[in-house]
Design a protein around this motif. Sequence first.
Motif, PDB file in Angstrom:
ATOM      1  N   CYS A 216       1.378   9.246   6.655  1.00  0.00           N
ATOM      2  CA  CYS A 216       0.427   8.418   5.909  1.00  0.00           C
ATOM      3  C   CYS A 216       0.072   9.162   4.637  1.00  0.00           C
ATOM      4  N   VAL A 217       0.259   8.525   3.487  1.00  0.00           N
ATOM      5  CA  VAL A 217       0.003   9.158   2.197  1.00  0.00           C
ATOM      6  C   VAL A 217      -1.237   8.532   1.564  1.00  0.00           C
ATOM      7  N   GLN A 218      -2.321   9.306   1.521  1.00  0.00           N
ATOM      8  CA  GLN A 218      -3.528   8.902   0.800  1.00  0.00           C
ATOM      9  C   GLN A 218      -3.378   9.412  -0.631  1.00  0.00           C
ATOM     10  N   VAL A 228       6.775   7.569  -4.189  1.00  0.00           N
ATOM     11  CA  VAL A 228       7.111   8.492  -3.102  1.00  0.00           C
ATOM     12  C   VAL A 228       7.633   7.712  -1.896  1.00  0.00           C
ATOM     13  N   GLY A 229       6.955   6.615  -1.554  1.00  0.00           N
ATOM     14  CA  GLY A 229       7.390   5.813  -0.413  1.00  0.00           C
ATOM     15  C   GLY A 229       8.777   5.233  -0.610  1.00  0.00           C
ATOM     16  N   LEU A 230       9.063   4.721  -1.808  1.00  0.00           N
ATOM     17  CA  LEU A 230      10.377   4.128  -2.082  1.00  0.00           C
ATOM     18  C   LEU A 230      11.471   5.195  -2.098  1.00  0.00           C
ATOM     19  N   LEU A 477       4.857   0.793   4.383  1.00  0.00           N
ATOM     20  CA  LEU A 477       3.729  -0.127   4.233  1.00  0.00           C
ATOM     21  C   LEU A 477       2.882   0.325   3.053  1.00  0.00           C
ATOM     22  N   ASP A 478       2.919  -0.433   1.953  1.00  0.00           N
ATOM     23  CA  ASP A 478       2.188  -0.050   0.751  1.00  0.00           C
ATOM     24  C   ASP A 478       0.885  -0.835   0.624  1.00  0.00           C
ATOM     25  N   GLU A 479      -0.072  -0.255  -0.106  1.00  0.00           N
ATOM     26  CA  GLU A 479      -1.415  -0.820  -0.257  1.00  0.00           C
ATOM     27  C   GLU A 479      -1.995  -1.140   1.123  1.00  0.00           C
ATOM     28  N   LEU A 503       1.227   3.959   2.859  1.00  0.00           N
ATOM     29  CA  LEU A 503       0.781   4.351   1.525  1.00  0.00           C
ATOM     30  C   LEU A 503      -0.503   3.609   1.186  1.00  0.00           C
ATOM     31  N   GLY A 504      -1.468   4.302   0.630  1.00  0.00           N
ATOM     32  CA  GLY A 504      -2.682   3.598   0.255  1.00  0.00           C
ATOM     33  C   GLY A 504      -3.741   4.508  -0.318  1.00  0.00           C
ATOM     34  N   ASP A 505      -4.850   3.898  -0.663  1.00  0.00           N
ATOM     35  CA  ASP A 505      -5.993   4.603  -1.229  1.00  0.00           C
ATOM     36  C   ASP A 505      -7.258   3.933  -0.697  1.00  0.00           C
ATOM     37  N   LEU A 506      -8.018   4.656   0.110  1.00  0.00           N
ATOM     38  CA  LEU A 506      -9.213   4.069   0.713  1.00  0.00           C
ATOM     39  C   LEU A 506     -10.193   3.556  -0.332  1.00  0.00           C
ATOM     40  N   ALA A 507     -10.183   4.175  -1.518  1.00  0.00           N
ATOM     41  CA  ALA A 507     -11.107   3.750  -2.567  1.00  0.00           C
ATOM     42  C   ALA A 507     -10.726   2.403  -3.165  1.00  0.00           C
TER      43      ALA A 507
END
Length: 711
Positions: A216-218, A228-230, A477-479, A503-507
């Motif tokens: 999991c990439v924050q 990075v995911g792609l 899984l992005d966003e 992949l995502g950003d909690l903010a």
Amino acid sequence: MNAAPSDPLAREQAHLAASRAALRAMREDVESLDIRDVTTNWVNAQVLQGQIDERIKALADLSHTPLFFGRLDFLHAPGADQAEGAEVQKGSAATSAQGRGRETGGQFYIGRRHVHDADGDPMVIDWRAPVSQPFYRASKKDPQDVGLRRRFGYTGGDLTAYEDEHLTDATEAEQVSKLLQEEIERPRVGPMRDIVATIQPEQDEIVRGGLGGSVCVQGGPGTGKTAVGLHRVAYLLYAHRERLARTGTLVIGPNRSFLHYIEQVLPALGELEVRQATVADLVAHVEVRGTDEPDAAVVKGDARMAEVLRRALRSHVTMPQEAIVVVRGSRRWRVPVYEFEEIVRELLARDMRYGAAREALPQRLAHAVLVQMERSGEAPDDRVQDAVARNAAVKAAVKAVWPQVDPARLVLRLLGDAEFLAEHAEGLLSEAEQKAVLWAKAPRTPKSAKWSAADAVLIDEAADLVARTHSLGHVVLDEAQDLSPMQYRAVGRRCTTGSVTVLGDLAQGTTPWATPSWGEALAHLGKSDAVVEELTAGFRVPREVIAYASRLLPAIAPGLAEVSSVREAPGSLSVRHVDDLDAAALAACAESLRQEGSIGLIAADHRVPALAAALAAAGVTYLAPGEETTPDTRLTLVPASLAKGLEYDYVVLDEPAAVVAAEPDERTGLRRLYVALTRAVSGLTVLHSAPLPEVLRSAPLPEVLAGGDRP
């Protein structure tokens, strides 16, 4: 043979020309294959021809995409494990182009794909090969046996510059690569491009992670998490191609505009077989024609609904009321009620898929009959058991006790029948929650129902309870921060036997059900053991812009690390108080269009029609999100709800207060604003006539504001 050019740049240009010629020859070799004498039938011929066609596409030479972007000069020949798929350059074109380095460890040109000459000697090494790894990770502190790392600069498809780093020279200070910086800052026109030439060490560690583990990439805005995911997918396909060819790979994005934006990245890396979809595509069992109120959507997306569905489905199983009598010839065989009930209870206890248990039930009943036959001295075989399982009495008993269930009809009844819902939601959903999800008037059939997006996810859950969903080898899984628990479950069951990159950003979570933590999200995915990595170095958003946007973090994601941008761009941020928003937006867009690159005019969704009318009246052409820019049309009008994941060289943000007010609550609104503020690569202009949100007024603006603008 012609002598090698004496000028280093000319030698590299000659190697590029020779490599392009070699790639063209590789393609021509494939195109010339004659399969007429190697296939036994037309089916095999079609399959083989399809594989050949895909290989031809993968060998395409994209004129504006550099064939190689770097070179490594090793001090010693790499070991067999490191040099797998990449021998030391030698022979014909490679030798004449390089002219030196044979007495050392050898030179390797690092590019997007492998290219070899007529003798099979490599001229360009795939960036994913083990020998290429030091290009991304070597440093003066850890040179990894690399004496020199050379980066190349291109104008269009022409090699025009190079830059050397002598990693073993202690007298030379470590410096930031100008070519690397230029590549990162190159204007964004058209779809997203790969970052294969600019991958950073912390990104490379994630990209080259093994297939067996989930990650999991924050990452905050501009940290390159999508790229990075792609690139991780591309790497895994290189390292585990045979396995993933069997099991499949999938990239999941938040919407079609986003998928269109990223769709060229993997083909540019030679990977053509990766499927791309949204969560809605995955669960498209029914046509979505309706919408939910936020409170209903939150309940339907809650993981408790999975248990409600399981209870509702299993309620269709009833205990038998009479024995089964099977007639074969002159004999009658009887399965008593108590034995029938034991079989049903045993299948329920095993918690099998509903459909699998239903298929097993007649075989279990037939087995009970066979046991009686054997006790009476007969010797039945498997064919007899299959015949008994198909007996009319057995089939009728199974239909009565364990009936078939259609997933859509199950959800239809659950959302339309208050008593049925109450029975199976007892202890799970409150009366208020049950009332929120119930239809005011239940449709009679699944086809007549106005299903919502959340309903479709429920049907997908029910379908998996009936029959197991096919699992893929790897899913990106992005966003991901915007998914509901039930949507996470829908994704997770598609990689139960594979791995996932989240992949995502909690903010940037802007849905009412946005995940509060990655631990919770990973649990819903069924990947609690996934490693969580955090990217905090920003490469896209200028330092001034990300610092301004980061003022929102304490309010939207307390404790989350602020992105530290490596790019300082004085004058990149302008905040302007204006009286006429439409006129100011037109002027700001005209100002940005005088620069090179793409422009995004981002506004609250309800402001988009007015801005569209103003642009049309002024004769300014514009695009919708997902449409490809052209030299004549570089402006995109972006509703704030669709801005996530997109990027533009210059962004004009219309009325931040309206972006915030458009959301159901302030926190979600501020998160939406955070997304909009961080879409710019080169410059951000913020226009407002209403007061800015308090958190943006809580500190002095940076001194780099253009023209002394102040709110």
